[in-house]
Design an enzyme around this catalytic site. Sequence first.
Site, short mmCIF file in Angstrom:
data_model
loop_
_atom_site.label_atom_id
_atom_site.label_comp_id
_atom_site.label_asym_id
_atom_site.label_seq_id
_atom_site.Cartn_x
_atom_site.Cartn_y
_atom_site.Cartn_z
CG ASP A 1 43.00 32.45 42.88
OD1 ASP A 1 42.22 32.88 43.76
OD2 ASP A 1 43.22 33.04 41.82
CG ASP B 1 39.57 36.18 44.06
OD1 ASP B 1 40.28 35.17 44.19
OD2 ASP B 1 39.89 37.15 43.36
#
Length: 339
Positions: A225, A17
Amino acid sequence: MEIYVGTPPTKQMMFLDTGSSMSWIQCLPCEHCFKQNELIFNSNRSSSYQVLRCDSTECLKLGHKRDCTQSNEKCKYRLSYDDKSGSSGELAMETYTVGDTSIPNMAHGCGHKNSGEFSEQSTGMIGLADEPLSFFGQTRYLTGGKFSYCLISQFGSNQNARSRISFGKNAVVSGPGVISTPFTKKKDSPFYFLTLESISVGNIIIPFRESIIPFLRRPGNIIIDSGTTINYFPSEVLQNLKTALIRVIGKTPISFADELCYKINTDIPNITFHFASNANITLSKMNTFTVYGYALCLDMKQDDSISIFGNRSQMNFLVGYDIPRKEVSFKSTDCSRYI
Protein backbone atom coordinates in the site's frame (compact mmCIF):
# COMPACT_ATOMS: atom_id res chain seq x y z
CA MET A 1 1.07 13.51 -7.33
CA GLU A 2 0.89 16.75 -9.33
CA ILE A 3 -2.13 16.79 -11.62
CA TYR A 4 -4.01 19.60 -13.35
CA VAL A 5 -7.79 19.43 -13.23
CA GLY A 6 -10.46 21.26 -15.25
CA THR A 7 -10.56 23.78 -18.10
CA PRO A 8 -8.57 25.94 -17.68
CA PRO A 9 -6.31 23.46 -15.82
CA THR A 10 -5.75 24.16 -12.14
CA LYS A 11 -2.94 22.55 -10.15
CA GLN A 12 -3.81 19.77 -7.68
CA MET A 13 -1.45 17.83 -5.39
CA MET A 14 -3.25 14.55 -4.82
CA PHE A 15 -2.32 11.91 -2.24
CA LEU A 16 -1.33 8.81 -4.21
CA ASP A 17 -3.02 5.66 -2.95
CA THR A 18 -2.81 2.17 -4.47
CA GLY A 19 -5.66 1.16 -2.14
CA SER A 20 -8.21 3.75 -3.35
CA SER A 21 -10.91 2.85 -5.83
CA MET A 22 -11.71 6.43 -6.94
CA SER A 23 -10.13 9.89 -7.07
CA TRP A 24 -11.42 13.11 -5.54
CA ILE A 25 -10.39 16.68 -4.78
CA GLN A 26 -11.71 19.30 -2.38
CA CYS A 27 -14.28 21.57 -4.02
CA LEU A 28 -16.17 24.76 -3.31
CA PRO A 29 -18.53 25.27 -1.60
CA CYS A 30 -16.85 23.65 1.41
CA GLU A 31 -19.18 22.35 4.08
CA HIS A 32 -16.09 20.92 5.76
CA CYS A 33 -12.60 20.92 4.26
CA PHE A 34 -9.13 20.30 5.63
CA LYS A 35 -6.58 23.07 5.18
CA GLN A 36 -4.68 22.99 1.88
CA ASN A 37 -1.98 25.17 0.34
CA GLU A 38 -3.49 25.32 -3.16
CA LEU A 39 -6.70 27.20 -3.89
CA ILE A 40 -9.76 24.98 -3.42
CA PHE A 41 -11.21 23.92 -6.79
CA ASN A 42 -14.20 25.92 -8.05
CA SER A 43 -16.16 23.74 -10.45
CA ASN A 44 -18.20 26.76 -11.66
CA ARG A 45 -15.03 28.08 -13.31
CA SER A 46 -14.31 24.90 -15.28
CA SER A 47 -15.98 24.57 -18.69
CA SER A 48 -15.30 20.79 -18.77
CA TYR A 49 -17.04 20.03 -15.44
CA GLN A 50 -20.19 17.91 -15.80
CA VAL A 51 -22.07 16.52 -12.79
CA LEU A 52 -23.32 12.97 -13.35
CA ARG A 53 -26.84 11.77 -12.64
CA CYS A 54 -27.64 9.22 -9.96
CA ASP A 55 -28.73 6.66 -12.58
CA SER A 56 -25.64 7.12 -14.80
CA THR A 57 -23.38 4.16 -15.55
CA GLU A 58 -20.49 5.76 -13.68
CA CYS A 59 -22.60 6.51 -10.61
CA LEU A 60 -23.87 2.93 -10.45
CA LYS A 61 -20.23 1.76 -10.43
CA LEU A 62 -19.88 3.41 -7.01
CA GLY A 63 -21.81 0.49 -5.49
CA HIS A 64 -22.18 0.95 -1.73
CA LYS A 65 -20.31 4.28 -1.98
CA ARG A 66 -23.25 5.77 -3.91
CA ASP A 67 -25.16 8.23 -1.74
CA CYS A 68 -28.20 9.03 -3.87
CA THR A 69 -31.42 7.23 -4.79
CA GLN A 70 -33.49 9.35 -7.19
CA SER A 71 -32.56 8.80 -10.84
CA ASN A 72 -32.83 12.48 -11.80
CA GLU A 73 -30.77 13.87 -8.91
CA LYS A 74 -27.04 14.51 -8.83
CA CYS A 75 -24.76 11.55 -8.26
CA LYS A 76 -23.51 11.72 -4.67
CA TYR A 77 -20.70 9.64 -3.19
CA ARG A 78 -19.54 8.92 0.35
CA LEU A 79 -16.07 7.46 1.04
CA SER A 80 -14.48 6.37 4.29
CA TYR A 81 -11.00 4.98 4.89
CA ASP A 82 -9.58 2.72 7.59
CA ASP A 83 -7.90 5.66 9.35
CA LYS A 84 -11.34 7.33 9.81
CA SER A 85 -10.69 9.93 7.10
CA GLY A 86 -13.24 10.38 4.33
CA SER A 87 -14.84 12.46 1.62
CA SER A 88 -18.37 13.05 0.37
CA GLY A 89 -19.64 15.15 -2.49
CA GLU A 90 -20.76 14.77 -6.10
CA LEU A 91 -19.39 12.56 -8.87
CA ALA A 92 -18.59 14.45 -12.05
CA MET A 93 -16.84 14.16 -15.39
CA GLU A 94 -13.77 16.36 -15.69
CA THR A 95 -10.58 16.77 -17.70
CA TYR A 96 -7.29 15.70 -16.09
CA THR A 97 -3.93 16.83 -17.41
CA VAL A 98 -0.89 14.73 -16.47
CA GLY A 99 2.39 16.02 -17.89
CA ASP A 100 1.67 16.71 -21.55
CA THR A 101 -1.31 14.34 -21.69
CA SER A 102 -4.86 15.65 -21.46
CA ILE A 103 -7.46 13.07 -20.43
CA PRO A 104 -11.09 14.16 -20.93
CA ASN A 105 -14.16 12.65 -19.29
CA MET A 106 -12.51 11.36 -16.13
CA ALA A 107 -15.08 10.43 -13.50
CA HIS A 108 -13.94 11.88 -10.18
CA GLY A 109 -15.27 13.17 -6.91
CA CYS A 110 -15.79 16.82 -6.09
CA GLY A 111 -15.65 16.70 -2.30
CA HIS A 112 -17.62 19.22 -0.23
CA LYS A 113 -17.21 17.41 3.11
CA ASN A 114 -13.72 16.02 3.68
CA SER A 115 -11.93 15.03 6.85
CA GLY A 116 -8.76 13.31 8.02
CA GLU A 117 -5.12 13.84 8.84
CA PHE A 118 -4.20 15.17 5.40
CA SER A 119 -1.10 17.25 4.80
CA GLU A 120 -1.68 20.89 3.84
CA GLN A 121 0.23 20.05 0.66
CA SER A 122 -2.56 17.65 -0.34
CA THR A 123 -5.74 18.64 -2.19
CA GLY A 124 -7.37 15.21 -2.41
CA MET A 125 -6.78 11.58 -3.31
CA ILE A 126 -5.80 9.85 -6.54
CA GLY A 127 -6.80 6.20 -6.73
CA LEU A 128 -4.39 3.67 -8.27
CA ALA A 129 -6.34 0.53 -7.40
CA ASP A 130 -7.34 -1.72 -10.29
CA GLU A 131 -10.97 -0.58 -10.07
CA PRO A 132 -13.39 0.86 -12.68
CA LEU A 133 -13.56 4.39 -11.20
CA SER A 134 -9.94 4.77 -10.10
CA PHE A 135 -7.60 7.00 -12.08
CA PHE A 136 -5.64 3.91 -13.08
CA GLY A 137 -8.77 1.95 -14.00
CA GLN A 138 -10.00 4.73 -16.28
CA THR A 139 -6.62 5.13 -18.02
CA ARG A 140 -5.77 1.47 -18.64
CA TYR A 141 -6.29 2.00 -22.36
CA LEU A 142 -3.45 4.57 -22.23
CA THR A 143 -1.09 2.75 -19.89
CA GLY A 144 -1.46 -0.89 -20.90
CA GLY A 145 -2.08 -1.65 -17.23
CA LYS A 146 1.37 -0.58 -16.00
CA PHE A 147 2.59 2.02 -13.54
CA SER A 148 5.65 2.44 -11.32
CA TYR A 149 6.87 4.83 -8.65
CA CYS A 150 10.13 5.63 -6.89
CA LEU A 151 9.68 7.11 -3.40
CA ILE A 152 12.54 9.24 -2.13
CA SER A 153 14.01 8.85 1.33
CA GLN A 154 14.55 11.77 3.69
CA PHE A 155 18.18 10.60 3.67
CA GLY A 156 18.56 10.74 -0.13
CA SER A 157 21.62 12.16 -1.87
CA ASN A 158 19.60 14.98 -3.46
CA GLN A 159 17.59 16.94 -0.90
CA ASN A 160 15.65 18.78 -3.67
CA ALA A 161 14.52 15.56 -5.35
CA ARG A 162 10.88 14.62 -5.77
CA SER A 163 9.42 11.14 -5.92
CA ARG A 164 8.47 10.07 -9.44
CA ILE A 165 5.63 8.11 -10.97
CA SER A 166 5.46 6.69 -14.50
CA PHE A 167 2.74 5.07 -16.59
CA GLY A 168 2.73 2.80 -19.63
CA LYS A 169 5.92 1.82 -21.42
CA ASN A 170 7.97 4.19 -19.25
CA ALA A 171 6.80 2.29 -16.16
CA VAL A 172 8.42 -1.05 -16.99
CA VAL A 173 10.93 -2.07 -14.31
CA SER A 174 13.77 -3.94 -15.99
CA GLY A 175 17.50 -4.62 -15.95
CA PRO A 176 19.84 -6.25 -13.42
CA GLY A 177 18.62 -6.64 -9.87
CA VAL A 178 14.88 -6.69 -10.61
CA ILE A 179 12.87 -8.86 -8.22
CA SER A 180 9.26 -9.80 -9.06
CA THR A 181 6.46 -11.43 -7.09
CA PRO A 182 2.83 -12.16 -7.99
CA PHE A 183 -0.07 -10.17 -6.57
CA THR A 184 -3.66 -11.25 -6.07
CA LYS A 185 -6.93 -9.35 -5.91
CA LYS A 186 -9.76 -10.22 -3.54
CA LYS A 187 -13.48 -9.82 -3.94
CA ASP A 188 -14.84 -6.47 -2.73
CA SER A 189 -11.33 -5.18 -1.93
CA PRO A 190 -9.42 -2.54 -3.94
CA PHE A 191 -6.02 -3.63 -2.56
CA TYR A 192 -3.10 -5.44 -4.18
CA PHE A 193 -2.14 -8.45 -2.03
CA LEU A 194 1.32 -10.04 -2.01
CA THR A 195 2.31 -13.34 -0.39
CA LEU A 196 4.92 -12.97 2.34
CA GLU A 197 6.48 -16.31 3.29
CA SER A 198 8.91 -15.21 6.00
CA ILE A 199 11.03 -12.39 7.41
CA SER A 200 14.69 -12.79 8.36
CA VAL A 201 17.16 -10.88 10.51
CA GLY A 202 20.70 -12.23 10.21
CA ASN A 203 20.27 -16.02 10.27
CA ILE A 204 17.01 -15.89 12.25
CA ILE A 205 13.91 -16.67 10.20
CA ILE A 206 10.43 -15.58 11.30
CA PRO A 207 7.81 -17.67 9.44
CA PHE A 208 4.79 -15.86 8.13
CA ARG A 209 2.68 -18.83 7.02
CA GLU A 210 2.77 -20.99 10.10
CA SER A 211 1.19 -18.47 12.40
CA ILE A 212 -2.01 -19.14 14.32
CA ILE A 213 -3.51 -16.17 12.49
CA PRO A 214 -5.78 -17.81 9.85
CA PHE A 215 -5.37 -15.26 7.04
CA LEU A 216 -1.59 -15.76 7.00
CA ARG A 217 -1.96 -19.33 5.76
CA ARG A 218 -3.44 -18.26 2.43
CA PRO A 219 -1.81 -16.69 -0.64
CA GLY A 220 -2.22 -12.93 -0.64
CA ASN A 221 -1.56 -12.46 3.07
CA ILE A 222 -0.19 -8.88 3.01
CA ILE A 223 -1.30 -5.66 1.31
CA ILE A 224 1.25 -3.53 -0.52
CA ASP A 225 0.00 0.00 0.00
CA SER A 226 1.40 3.36 -1.06
CA GLY A 227 -1.17 5.10 1.15
CA THR A 228 0.01 3.60 4.47
CA THR A 229 3.29 4.83 5.94
CA ILE A 230 4.46 1.96 8.12
CA ASN A 231 4.16 -1.84 8.23
CA TYR A 232 1.49 -3.68 10.21
CA PHE A 233 1.84 -7.28 11.39
CA PRO A 234 -0.01 -9.66 13.72
CA SER A 235 1.22 -9.50 17.32
CA GLU A 236 2.93 -12.91 17.13
CA VAL A 237 4.96 -11.99 14.05
CA LEU A 238 5.84 -8.54 15.38
CA GLN A 239 7.01 -9.93 18.71
CA ASN A 240 9.15 -12.58 17.01
CA LEU A 241 10.70 -9.88 14.81
CA LYS A 242 11.50 -7.70 17.84
CA THR A 243 13.06 -10.67 19.64
CA ALA A 244 15.23 -11.45 16.60
CA LEU A 245 16.38 -7.82 16.32
CA ILE A 246 17.29 -7.66 20.01
CA ARG A 247 19.35 -10.84 19.67
CA VAL A 248 21.19 -9.75 16.51
CA ILE A 249 21.81 -6.14 17.66
CA GLY A 250 23.13 -7.44 20.98
CA LYS A 251 22.55 -4.23 22.93
CA THR A 252 19.98 -3.29 25.55
CA PRO A 253 17.08 -1.34 23.98
CA ILE A 254 15.97 2.01 25.37
CA SER A 255 12.80 1.61 27.44
CA PHE A 256 9.87 3.20 25.58
CA ALA A 257 6.53 1.52 26.42
CA ASP A 258 5.90 -1.10 23.69
CA GLU A 259 8.34 0.46 21.22
CA LEU A 260 11.67 -1.12 20.27
CA CYS A 261 14.18 1.74 20.39
CA TYR A 262 17.96 2.12 20.49
CA LYS A 263 20.44 4.95 20.84
CA ILE A 264 20.76 6.81 17.56
CA ASN A 265 24.30 5.59 16.78
CA THR A 266 23.37 1.89 17.08
CA ASP A 267 24.16 -0.40 14.14
CA ILE A 268 20.82 -1.70 12.87
CA PRO A 269 20.85 -4.93 10.80
CA ASN A 270 19.05 -5.31 7.50
CA ILE A 271 15.66 -7.02 7.55
CA THR A 272 14.79 -9.24 4.57
CA PHE A 273 11.22 -9.87 3.44
CA HIS A 274 10.85 -13.17 1.59
CA PHE A 275 7.93 -12.93 -0.83
CA ALA A 276 6.61 -15.66 -3.12
CA SER A 277 8.64 -16.64 -6.21
CA ASN A 278 11.94 -16.16 -4.36
CA ALA A 279 11.46 -12.40 -4.24
CA ASN A 280 13.73 -11.39 -1.36
CA ILE A 281 13.54 -7.67 -0.55
CA THR A 282 16.33 -6.50 1.77
CA LEU A 283 15.51 -3.37 3.75
CA SER A 284 18.04 -1.09 5.42
CA LYS A 285 17.39 0.74 8.69
CA MET A 286 16.12 3.70 6.62
CA ASN A 287 13.15 1.51 5.60
CA THR A 288 12.47 0.01 9.01
CA PHE A 289 13.50 2.45 11.78
CA THR A 290 12.68 6.12 12.36
CA VAL A 291 14.54 8.79 14.30
CA TYR A 292 12.63 10.13 17.32
CA GLY A 293 14.80 12.75 19.03
CA TYR A 294 17.85 10.86 20.35
CA ALA A 295 16.46 7.40 19.55
CA LEU A 296 15.98 5.01 16.62
CA CYS A 297 12.67 3.15 16.87
CA LEU A 298 11.26 0.22 14.88
CA ASP A 299 8.52 1.67 12.70
CA MET A 300 6.18 -1.32 12.59
CA LYS A 301 2.92 -1.75 14.49
CA GLN A 302 0.57 -4.51 15.55
CA ASP A 303 -2.66 -5.39 13.74
CA ASP A 304 -4.18 -8.84 14.14
CA SER A 305 -6.77 -8.33 11.39
CA ILE A 306 -4.62 -7.36 8.42
CA SER A 307 -0.95 -7.04 7.39
CA ILE A 308 0.41 -4.11 5.38
CA PHE A 309 3.71 -3.45 3.58
CA GLY A 310 3.74 0.36 3.76
CA ASN A 311 5.46 3.09 1.81
CA ARG A 312 8.43 3.55 4.18
CA SER A 313 9.58 0.02 3.34
CA GLN A 314 9.23 0.88 -0.37
CA MET A 315 11.47 3.97 -0.28
CA ASN A 316 14.48 3.83 -2.59
CA PHE A 317 12.98 1.03 -4.65
CA LEU A 318 11.59 1.42 -8.13
CA VAL A 319 8.27 -0.36 -7.62
CA GLY A 320 6.40 -1.46 -10.75
CA TYR A 321 2.86 -2.82 -11.09
CA ASP A 322 2.05 -4.91 -14.16
CA ILE A 323 -1.66 -5.63 -14.01
CA PRO A 324 -1.92 -7.95 -17.07
CA ARG A 325 0.91 -10.12 -15.65
CA LYS A 326 -0.40 -9.78 -12.07
CA GLU A 327 3.00 -9.03 -10.62
CA VAL A 328 4.82 -6.34 -8.67
CA SER A 329 8.53 -5.74 -9.30
CA PHE A 330 11.19 -4.09 -7.13
CA LYS A 331 14.55 -2.66 -8.11
CA SER A 332 16.85 -1.12 -5.51
CA THR A 333 17.33 2.50 -6.64
CA ASP A 334 18.49 5.83 -5.25
CA CYS A 335 15.17 7.51 -5.99
CA SER A 336 16.66 10.99 -5.43
CA ARG A 337 18.80 10.35 -8.54
CA TYR A 338 16.23 8.40 -10.54
CA ILE A 339 15.10 10.09 -13.75
